[in-house]
Design a protein around this motif. Structure first.
Motif, PDB file in Angstrom:
ATOM      1  N   ILE A  71     -11.176  26.110 -44.112  1.00 27.61           N
ATOM      2  CA  ILE A  71     -12.425  26.761 -44.093  1.00 27.61           C
ATOM      3  C   ILE A  71     -12.725  27.475 -45.532  1.00 27.61           C
ATOM      4  O   ILE A  71     -13.911  27.840 -45.764  1.00 27.61           O
ATOM      5  CB  ILE A  71     -12.269  28.149 -43.093  1.00 27.61           C
ATOM      6  CG1 ILE A  71     -13.561  28.644 -42.836  1.00 27.61           C
ATOM      7  CG2 ILE A  71     -11.112  29.139 -43.443  1.00 27.61           C
ATOM      8  CD1 ILE A  71     -13.558  29.852 -41.689  1.00 27.61           C
ATOM      9  N   PHE A  95      -8.645  20.770 -41.745  1.00 28.53           N
ATOM     10  CA  PHE A  95      -7.565  21.665 -41.165  1.00 28.53           C
ATOM     11  C   PHE A  95      -8.294  22.800 -40.647  1.00 28.53           C
ATOM     12  O   PHE A  95      -8.495  23.596 -41.281  1.00 28.53           O
ATOM     13  CB  PHE A  95      -6.631  21.929 -42.229  1.00 28.53           C
ATOM     14  CG  PHE A  95      -5.300  22.260 -41.816  1.00 28.53           C
ATOM     15  CD1 PHE A  95      -4.319  21.729 -41.332  1.00 28.53           C
ATOM     16  CD2 PHE A  95      -5.274  23.853 -41.734  1.00 28.53           C
ATOM     17  CE1 PHE A  95      -3.160  22.590 -40.855  1.00 28.53           C
ATOM     18  CE2 PHE A  95      -4.315  24.739 -41.455  1.00 28.53           C
ATOM     19  CZ  PHE A  95      -3.141  23.955 -40.896  1.00 28.53           C
ATOM     20  N   GLY A  96      -8.555  22.607 -39.263  1.00 24.33           N
ATOM     21  CA  GLY A  96      -9.455  23.823 -38.495  1.00 24.33           C
ATOM     22  C   GLY A  96     -10.399  23.227 -37.499  1.00 24.33           C
ATOM     23  O   GLY A  96     -10.562  22.202 -37.737  1.00 24.33           O
ATOM     24  N   THR A  97     -10.638  23.977 -36.591  1.00 29.23           N
ATOM     25  CA  THR A  97     -11.435  23.634 -35.639  1.00 29.23           C
ATOM     26  C   THR A  97     -13.025  23.769 -36.015  1.00 29.23           C
ATOM     27  O   THR A  97     -13.721  22.642 -36.079  1.00 29.23           O
ATOM     28  CB  THR A  97     -11.204  24.242 -34.249  1.00 29.23           C
ATOM     29  OG1 THR A  97      -9.905  24.050 -33.895  1.00 29.23           O
ATOM     30  CG2 THR A  97     -12.063  23.862 -33.163  1.00 29.23           C
ATOM     31  N   LEU A 145      -5.388  25.484 -31.153  1.00 30.25           N
ATOM     32  CA  LEU A 145      -5.297  26.822 -31.663  1.00 30.25           C
ATOM     33  C   LEU A 145      -6.097  27.833 -30.440  1.00 30.25           C
ATOM     34  O   LEU A 145      -6.399  29.015 -30.791  1.00 30.25           O
ATOM     35  CB  LEU A 145      -6.086  27.123 -32.983  1.00 30.25           C
ATOM     36  CG  LEU A 145      -7.208  26.342 -33.398  1.00 30.25           C
ATOM     37  CD1 LEU A 145      -8.384  26.633 -32.653  1.00 30.25           C
ATOM     38  CD2 LEU A 145      -7.451  26.334 -34.995  1.00 30.25           C
ATOM     39  N   ARG A 205     -16.849  33.418 -35.779  1.00 29.70           N
ATOM     40  CA  ARG A 205     -17.327  33.386 -37.204  1.00 29.70           C
ATOM     41  C   ARG A 205     -18.226  34.637 -37.238  1.00 29.70           C
ATOM     42  O   ARG A 205     -19.011  35.025 -36.480  1.00 29.70           O
ATOM     43  CB  ARG A 205     -18.388  32.192 -37.425  1.00 29.70           C
ATOM     44  CG  ARG A 205     -17.446  30.767 -37.519  1.00 29.70           C
ATOM     45  CD  ARG A 205     -16.633  30.816 -38.802  1.00 29.70           C
ATOM     46  NE  ARG A 205     -15.743  29.648 -39.031  1.00 29.70           N
ATOM     47  CZ  ARG A 205     -14.612  29.456 -38.472  1.00 29.70           C
ATOM     48  NH1 ARG A 205     -13.876  30.400 -38.047  1.00 29.70           N
ATOM     49  NH2 ARG A 205     -14.048  28.136 -38.843  1.00 29.70           N
ATOM     50  N   HIS A 226      -9.252  37.445 -40.612  1.00 29.52           N
ATOM     51  CA  HIS A 226      -9.024  35.909 -40.186  1.00 29.52           C
ATOM     52  C   HIS A 226      -7.796  35.422 -39.604  1.00 29.52           C
ATOM     53  O   HIS A 226      -7.385  34.482 -40.366  1.00 29.52           O
ATOM     54  CB  HIS A 226      -9.883  34.958 -41.123  1.00 29.52           C
ATOM     55  CG  HIS A 226     -10.423  33.746 -40.385  1.00 29.52           C
ATOM     56  ND1 HIS A 226     -11.405  33.157 -40.858  1.00 29.52           N
ATOM     57  CD2 HIS A 226      -9.844  32.958 -39.245  1.00 29.52           C
ATOM     58  CE1 HIS A 226     -11.715  31.994 -39.971  1.00 29.52           C
ATOM     59  NE2 HIS A 226     -10.893  31.883 -39.185  1.00 29.52           N
ATOM     60  N   SER A 257      -5.809  32.139 -35.534  1.00 29.15           N
ATOM     61  CA  SER A 257      -4.805  30.826 -35.296  1.00 29.15           C
ATOM     62  C   SER A 257      -3.621  31.120 -36.281  1.00 29.15           C
ATOM     63  O   SER A 257      -2.946  30.162 -36.236  1.00 29.15           O
ATOM     64  CB  SER A 257      -5.712  29.731 -35.789  1.00 29.15           C
ATOM     65  OG  SER A 257      -5.818  29.632 -36.981  1.00 29.15           O
ATOM     66  N   ARG A 305      -0.292  26.368 -36.703  1.00 30.89           N
ATOM     67  CA  ARG A 305      -0.606  25.809 -38.020  1.00 30.89           C
ATOM     68  C   ARG A 305       0.098  24.493 -38.206  1.00 30.89           C
ATOM     69  O   ARG A 305      -0.491  23.672 -38.859  1.00 30.89           O
ATOM     70  CB  ARG A 305      -0.366  26.587 -39.159  1.00 30.89           C
ATOM     71  CG  ARG A 305      -1.166  27.880 -39.280  1.00 30.89           C
ATOM     72  CD  ARG A 305      -2.613  27.656 -39.710  1.00 30.89           C
ATOM     73  NE  ARG A 305      -3.460  28.436 -39.138  1.00 30.89           N
ATOM     74  CZ  ARG A 305      -3.743  29.651 -39.795  1.00 30.89           C
ATOM     75  NH1 ARG A 305      -3.159  30.075 -40.908  1.00 30.89           N
ATOM     76  NH2 ARG A 305      -4.804  30.409 -39.286  1.00 30.89           N
ATOM     77  N   MET A 327      -2.002  21.975 -35.891  1.00 30.94           N
ATOM     78  CA  MET A 327      -3.254  22.046 -36.602  1.00 30.94           C
ATOM     79  C   MET A 327      -2.914  20.778 -37.797  1.00 30.94           C
ATOM     80  O   MET A 327      -3.519  19.650 -37.603  1.00 30.94           O
ATOM     81  CB  MET A 327      -3.695  23.011 -37.370  1.00 30.94           C
ATOM     82  CG  MET A 327      -4.560  23.985 -36.281  1.00 30.94           C
ATOM     83  SD  MET A 327      -4.559  25.711 -36.980  1.00 30.94           S
ATOM     84  CE  MET A 327      -5.961  25.304 -38.232  1.00 30.94           C
TER      85      MET A 327
HETATM   86  C1  8YV Z   1      -8.445  28.294 -39.306  1.00 28.30           C
HETATM   87  C2  8YV Z   1     -10.792  28.903 -37.596  1.00 28.30           C
HETATM   88  O1  8YV Z   1      -7.455  28.968 -39.692  1.00 28.30           O
HETATM   89  O2  8YV Z   1      -9.959  26.407 -36.788  1.00 28.30           O
HETATM   90  C3  8YV Z   1     -10.977  27.474 -37.202  1.00 28.30           C
HETATM   91  O3  8YV Z   1     -11.937  27.186 -36.967  1.00 28.30           O
HETATM   92  O4  8YV Z   1     -11.382  29.559 -37.776  1.00 28.30           O
HETATM   93  C4  8YV Z   1      -9.214  29.398 -38.111  1.00 28.30           C
HETATM   94  O5  8YV Z   1      -8.401  29.643 -36.937  1.00 28.30           O
HETATM   95  C5  8YV Z   1      -9.417  27.843 -40.406  1.00 28.30           C
HETATM   96  O6  8YV Z   1     -10.624  27.445 -40.040  1.00 28.30           O
HETATM   97  C6  8YV Z   1      -8.575  26.726 -41.141  1.00 28.30           C
HETATM   98  O7  8YV Z   1      -9.478  26.058 -41.790  1.00 28.30           O
END
Ligand code: 8YV
Length: 326
Positions: free
Chosen positions: A54, A76-78, A102, A241, A288, A291, A297, A300
């Motif tokens: 992110i 790496f993240g949703t 997550l 967000r 933030h 997760s 982590r 992920m």
């Molecule tokens: C992550 C998040 O830490 O996965 C997501 O969308 O918002 C977070 O929990 C972050 O995006 C990692 O890139």
């Protein structure tokens, strides 16, 4: 076995990095310094696979500078609102994310905020830390009960449903707004009420939880006009967000007592936080952390690895994000 050049923009858990190095020609970011836009462009010129987070802004201006080798962005993240998925698609670059792993941790953090604000947990901690605890009193440090109250969940996807399950166990009544209702069996299980009209739902809720992704359609979904529909006694929780809420309007209303409080894990201009928001006493603000568990982590990272490995083996990665999904 073919080993694509994989460039990872931030430090990942050791086990994930070790596995990536075994499987791919991996370039890591050992000191975890965020990459500048110029460094990102340079990475996209060299890599076949980029693993961003992110904290990287992959807008169209950046993406059009990608080299011909770049074939996969394995986020790496949703959430993928930091990636211009449409531009990536036009350039034939696959984008993947890490859904599912997550969900429970983010829902736990949502509950933590949902409890912390009405029950004044941080106010209480502060009193003790400042040495201001003079002894118990029947009318001191009172918050509000959450049991029996109405929770309105905006976005009833995986995380929204995980929040609903927890909140139901805490005695909250579950209401939700979503693009479409969830299957009847899920609704029945959660005893959840669907509101097609977000405006109407907002006016009746005691707590509102934002659990939808940030897309062009959800930007400022909680606008100044909509926040004004809420009861002055209502609370807002956001673990999705920051851009989904008009942060300035929210801050002003919280300061003016037009809303009771807010629990926020995300901010509109992250990592910047509205300085007025930071000064308020009726908020709990987190950097933030939804997760931020070791387990999340690592999971992920495993998802990222599976996406890269399936691509490298010539198959379709399981967690492809296509613009139509957004
Ligand atoms: C992550 C998040 O830490 O996965 C997501 O969308 O918002 C977070 O929990 C972050 O995006 C990692 O890139």
């Amino acid at each position: 076995m073919r080993k694509p050049l994989v460039i990872v923009t931030r430090k990942l858990p050791d086990v994930v990095e070790t596995r990536m190095r075994e499987l791919f020609d991996t370039r890591l970011n050992a000191d975890d310094q965020p990459m500048s836009q110029a460094a990102l462009v340079e990475a996209m010129k060299q890599a076949e696979v980029l693993v961003p987070t992110i904290s990287d802004r992959l807008d169209s201006r950046t993406l059009v500078q990608a080299g011909p080798n770049l074939k996969l962005i394995a986020n790496f993240g949703t959430g993928v609102d930091h990636i211009d998925v449409e531009t990536a698609r036009q350039r034939g670059i696959i984008v993947t994310n890490t859904p599912g792993v997550l969900t429970e941790d983010t829902a736990d953090m949502t509950m933590a905020l949902l409890l912390a604000v009405p029950r004044r947990i941080v106010n209480g901690v502060e009193v003790l830390q400042k040495g201001e605890f003079k002894g118990w009193s029947p009318t001191w440090m009172l918050g509000n009960r959450i049991g029996g109250k109405r929770l309105g969940i905006i976005g009833m996807g995986r995380i929204g449903q995980a929040v609903a399950r927890r909140a139901k166990a805490f005695g909250l009544q579950i209401h939700y707004h979503n693009r479409k209702p969830v299957p009847k069996a899920v609704e029945a299980d959660l005893e959840a009420t669907y509101w097609e009209s977000l405006d109407q739902m907002l006016a009746r809720m005691d707590i509102v939880s934002v659990n939808c992704p940030h897309t062009p359609a959800t930007y400022h979904l909680l606008s100044a006009r909509r926040l004004k529909l809420m009861k002055p006694s209502a609370y807002v929780v956001n673990t999705s967000r920051g851009e989904v809420i008009d942060e300035n309007a929210l801050t002003r209303m919280l300061g003016a007592g037009e809303l009771a409080g807010a629990g926020l894990d995300v901010f509109e201009h992250e990592p910047a936080v509205n300085p007025k928001l930071l000064k308020l006493k009726n908020v709990v603000l987190l950097p933030h952390m939804g997760s931020a568990t070791v387990e999340s982590r690592i999971d992920m990272g495993e998802k990222v690895i599976v996406n890269i490995k399936t691509y490298a083996d010539g198959h379709r990665p399981p967690d492809r994000v296509i613009p139509a999904m957004l």
